[in-house]
Design an enzyme around this catalytic site. Structure first.
Site, PDB file in Angstrom:
ATOM      1  CB  CYS A  55       3.899   3.228   9.768  1.00 28.87           C
ATOM      2  SG  CYS A  55       3.216   1.733   9.080  1.00 28.87           S
TER       3      CYS A  55
ATOM      4  CB  ALA B 242      -0.944  -0.011   1.193  1.00 29.20           C
ATOM      5  CB  THR B 243       4.215   2.132   1.317  1.00 22.72           C
ATOM      6  OG1 THR B 243       3.897   1.877   2.690  1.00 22.72           O
ATOM      7  CG2 THR B 243       5.173   3.307   1.237  1.00 22.72           C
TER       8      THR B 243
ATOM      9  CB  THR C   8      10.603  -9.561 -12.755  1.00 18.45           C
ATOM     10  OG1 THR C   8      11.494  -9.227 -13.821  1.00 18.45           O
ATOM     11  CG2 THR C   8      10.188 -11.021 -12.868  1.00 18.45           C
TER      12      THR C   8
ATOM     13  CB  SER D 243      -1.269  -3.810   2.177  1.00 19.72           C
ATOM     14  OG  SER D 243      -0.085  -4.455   2.527  1.00 19.72           O
TER      15      SER D 243
ATOM     16  CG  ASN E 173      -3.388   3.237  10.256  1.00 20.22           C
ATOM     17  OD1 ASN E 173      -3.978   4.224   9.831  1.00 20.22           O
ATOM     18  ND2 ASN E 173      -2.147   3.291  10.648  1.00 20.22           N
TER      19      ASN E 173
ATOM     20  CD  GLN F 206      -5.128  -1.414   9.021  1.00 14.01           C
ATOM     21  OE1 GLN F 206      -5.729  -2.397   9.467  1.00 14.01           O
ATOM     22  NE2 GLN F 206      -3.809  -1.292   9.133  1.00 14.01           N
TER      23      GLN F 206
ATOM     24  CG  HIS G   4       1.638  -6.795   5.424  1.00 14.90           C
ATOM     25  ND1 HIS G   4       1.807  -6.342   6.709  1.00 14.90           N
ATOM     26  CD2 HIS G   4       1.793  -5.719   4.634  1.00 14.90           C
ATOM     27  CE1 HIS G   4       2.061  -5.039   6.670  1.00 14.90           C
ATOM     28  NE2 HIS G   4       2.059  -4.643   5.425  1.00 14.90           N
TER      29      HIS G   4
HETATM   30  N1  PMP Z   1      -2.015   2.481   4.724  1.00  8.68           N
HETATM   31  C1  PMP Z   1      -2.503   2.022   5.883  1.00  8.68           C
HETATM   32  C2  PMP Z   1      -3.808   2.535   6.385  1.00  8.68           C
HETATM   33  C3  PMP Z   1      -1.797   1.064   6.609  1.00  8.68           C
HETATM   34  O1  PMP Z   1      -2.281   0.606   7.770  1.00  8.68           O
HETATM   35  C4  PMP Z   1      -0.557   0.589   6.108  1.00  8.68           C
HETATM   36  C5  PMP Z   1       0.259  -0.428   6.868  1.00  8.68           C
HETATM   37  N2  PMP Z   1       0.553  -0.062   8.171  1.00  8.68           N
HETATM   38  C6  PMP Z   1      -0.098   1.104   4.886  1.00  8.68           C
HETATM   39  C7  PMP Z   1      -0.856   2.045   4.219  1.00  8.68           C
HETATM   40  C8  PMP Z   1       1.200   0.645   4.284  1.00  8.68           C
HETATM   41  O2  PMP Z   1       1.052  -0.654   3.788  1.00  8.68           O
HETATM   42  P1  PMP Z   1       2.312  -1.527   3.321  1.00  8.68           P
HETATM   43  O3  PMP Z   1       2.903  -2.078   4.567  1.00  8.68           O
HETATM   44  O4  PMP Z   1       1.719  -2.576   2.441  1.00  8.68           O
HETATM   45  O5  PMP Z   1       3.220  -0.640   2.573  1.00  8.68           O
END
Ligand code: PMP
Length: 373
Positions: free
Chosen positions: A331, A70-71, A243, A200, A151, A179, A202
């Site tokens: 984060c 997601a980042t 890739t 994302s 989050n 989320q 994970h």
């Molecule tokens: N957006 C939100 C709301 C998140 O909770 C997170 C992960 N903490 C991210 C973005 C970033 O996701 P990723 O770890 O896949 O880069």
């Protein structure tokens, strides 16, 4: 170890791992290669994963772009729109409670001359719809980026309304849905105002290092233009070169399928666990706890709890041998939560706050053990 930090990340489901393993062993082909079976098998695996993601989100397969998470998706949309559509304006609207991957991308663009409005939020972390409409009318932005579900406190923004206002004003709307994907029902066909969405792997019992950027087609076959972050081999329709990480994409696909198939059951379980946990906390701590989150309109399973007169870091460290908890977002560890600050909490209240984030994998027994600690 009891794991109550599922908003930070989740355990890879065993059926997800099982589907991934062949693509780390014998099925190592590059999906961009041609003709031979290893390549075709990899292509088919990616195709199936794309279909599973499209089913989870209610969109077309070719609107799914695989990224590293997601980042990257957030960066890709915000910088991509800024680069591609700069002739149409230089203003972006977002909110104060976004993830750092949205906030810091916007701050970066500000340093390059872009104007950004950071909308404030109410006591539960939701933007006000009228504020958004006023800001759109005043600033004529080219992009609005608002988080779907927070989050740290789990509050859900009124995404349907936000999407339709953006559509009415012909503004691109992006939502960070990291989320919420796989945790609430989403049908992007019914939300045409959402042009871009990030998610994302994970957070839904899939692997780390893989995610999705949903990019809505303008018309049946017309792609939305977006300057890519990564130039190169023109994979993913040129939106994202490199890739493909086939094993990760396969894992994300399986996780999406599981989340979709079990959605109602998972929501029910999380709501049950959340109610039990709230009761346990209230019975045990009475007035010595306060809930920062709203009970309504939230992601099931995310609780933000203030333990009055307890330092959150001391508490979490003390419990760390038995239970995994966090002060807020993983984060922005170390800094006082910008989300709680935007919600009007004092520094003292923030330093006493713990996030508990559950998964459907958690059990009643774990809550009981937690109660005895
Ligand atoms: N957006 C939100 C709301 C998140 O909770 C997170 C992960 N903490 C991210 C973005 C970033 O996701 P990723 O770890 O896949 O880069």
């Amino acid at each position: 170890m009891i794991y109550f930090d599922n908003s930070a990340t989740t355990k890879v489901a065993s059926s997800v791992l099982e589907e991934m393993l062949p693509y780390l062993k014998e099925e190592y082909g590059n999906p961009s290669s041609k003709f031979y079976s290893l390549a075709v098998n990899a292509q088919n695996a990616v195709k199936l994963a794309r279909k599973r993601l499209a089913t989870l989100l209610g969109c077309d397969d070719d609107e799914i772009i695989f990224t590293s998470g997601a980042t990257e998706s957030n960066n890709m949309v915000i910088k991509g729109v800024a680069n591609t559509y700069s002739e149409q304006g230089n203003h972006i609207i977002t909110s104060q409670t976004e993830h750092p991957s949205v906030l810091e991308t916007c701050q970066y663009l500000e340093s390059k001359g872009w104007k950004v409005t950071y909308l404030g939020v109410d006591q539960f972390g939701r933007i006000n719809i009228q504020d958004l409409e006023n800001a759109i009318k005043k600033n004529k932005p080219i992009l609005v980026s608002i988080i779907w579900g927070n989050n740290e406190v789990g509050s859900l923004n009124e995404i349907e309304k936000i999407a339709s206002i953006c559509r009415e004003h012909q503004v691109f709307f992006h939502t960070d849905a990291t989320q919420v994907c796989g945790k609430i029902s989403i049908n992007l066909k019914e939300l045409p105002g959402i042009r871009f969405l990030s998610m994302s792997g994970h957070k839904i019992h899939g692997p780390k290092g893989v995610g999705v950027c949903f990019i809505r087609k303008q018309l049946a076959n017309v792609k939305t233009k977006l300057t890519p972050l990564l130039h190169g081999g023109s994979q993913e329709d040129g939106y994202r070169s490199g890739t493909l990480a086939v094993h990760n994409i396969v894992g994300l696909g399986k996780a999406a399928e599981l989340a979709n198939e079990n959605l109602d059951r998972n929501i029910e379980k999380l709501m049950f666990l959340e109610q039990k946990l709230t009761k346990i906390l209230k019975d045990r701590f009475g007035d010595h706890i306060q809930l920062n989150h709203d009970n309504k309109k939230k992601i099931p399973g995310i609780l933000s709890v203030r333990f009055v007169r307890k330092n959150n870091e001391v508490l979490i460290k003390k419990l760390a041998p038995y239970i995994a908890l966090s002060t807020g977002s993983a984060c922005s560890s170390g800094k006082p939560s910008h989300v709680l600050q935007a919600m009007g909490k004092s520094l003292e209240e923030i330093r006493q706050t713990v996030r508990i984030s559950l998964s459907p994998e958690n059990t009643l027994e774990e809550l009981e053990i937690f109660n005895r600690l």
